[in-house]
Motif scaffolding. Structure first.
Motif, short mmCIF file in Angstrom:
data_model
loop_
_atom_site.label_atom_id
_atom_site.label_comp_id
_atom_site.label_asym_id
_atom_site.label_seq_id
_atom_site.Cartn_x
_atom_site.Cartn_y
_atom_site.Cartn_z
N LYS A 129 -0.93 4.49 -1.44
CA LYS A 129 -2.33 4.12 -0.93
C LYS A 129 -2.53 4.23 0.66
O LYS A 129 -3.40 4.10 1.19
N GLU A 168 2.24 1.77 -3.38
CA GLU A 168 1.25 2.34 -4.34
C GLU A 168 0.65 3.71 -4.15
O GLU A 168 -0.25 3.96 -4.56
N GLU A 192 0.91 -1.35 -0.07
CA GLU A 192 0.05 -0.01 0.04
C GLU A 192 0.89 1.32 -0.19
O GLU A 192 0.59 2.29 -0.63
#
Length: 181
Positions: free
Chosen positions: A110, A108, A105
């Motif tokens: 995120k 990415e 995460e």
């Protein structure tokens, strides 16, 4: 450069190291002033059978953000009335699948980063838990306020206290606190 605001990024780095560098089953984060009984912490983690995802520590449930003082959080920073369940920062364990999720995460872009690393971990585990179940294991023996008899971790320990605690473990075979500073 060392700074409290960087602790959340250091926590992500711990997850990355434990997954990519050493192929660990569990990742433990602890503060540098925390004495850890690794054998006891691992025994606690192994209470979860099989390859189930786990989050082990002194878990805070229904904890509300402080809006004043040293650890104050504004409504802009955290608009909700409660934090997700999170283990106190001096010492906790996550399974490697959770650590892999955190790293993925993060890479990415995120991953939500919050200024308190332990609350951040609680957010990340909750996010992971929404797709794969996590077993939360709570124990006060992951002590956040000093030392208790039978501790797994003891926070706010000086180097001198840590040496004393190690000596007591070696000579007496049981975890005992050392109350000197």
């Amino acid at each position: 450069m060392d700074n409290y605001d960087l602790v959340v990024l250091k926590t992500v780095a711990i997850c990355e190291y434990g997954v990519r560098s050493v192929a660990a089953k569990y990742i433990m984060k602890c503060d540098d002033d925390t004495f850890v009984r690794v054998d006891a912490a691992m025994k606690e983690a192994k209470k979860v059978h099989g390859d189930r995802s786990l989050y082990v520590g002194n878990i805070n449930y229904y904890h509300r953000p402080l809006r004043h003082g040293k650890w104050a959080v504004t409504y802009e920073e955290w608009p909700e009335e409660e934090y997700p369940p999170y283990a106190n920062g001096p010492g906790y364990i996550v399974s490697s699948d959770i650590a892999k999720f955190i790293v993925s995460e993060f890479e990415e872009h995120k991953l939500r980063l919050f200024k308190m690393e332990d609350v951040s971990m609680g957010m990340w585990v909750e996010q992971f838990n929404s797709s794969r179940p996590v077993e939360y294991l709570h124990s006060v023996k992951f002590c956040q306020f000093g030392c208790i008899e039978g501790y797994y971790t003891a926070h706010y320990q000086s180097p001198r206290q840590m040496i004393c605690m190690w000596d007591k473990l070696q000579h007496h075979g049981k975890p005992q606190c050392c109350n000197m500073r």
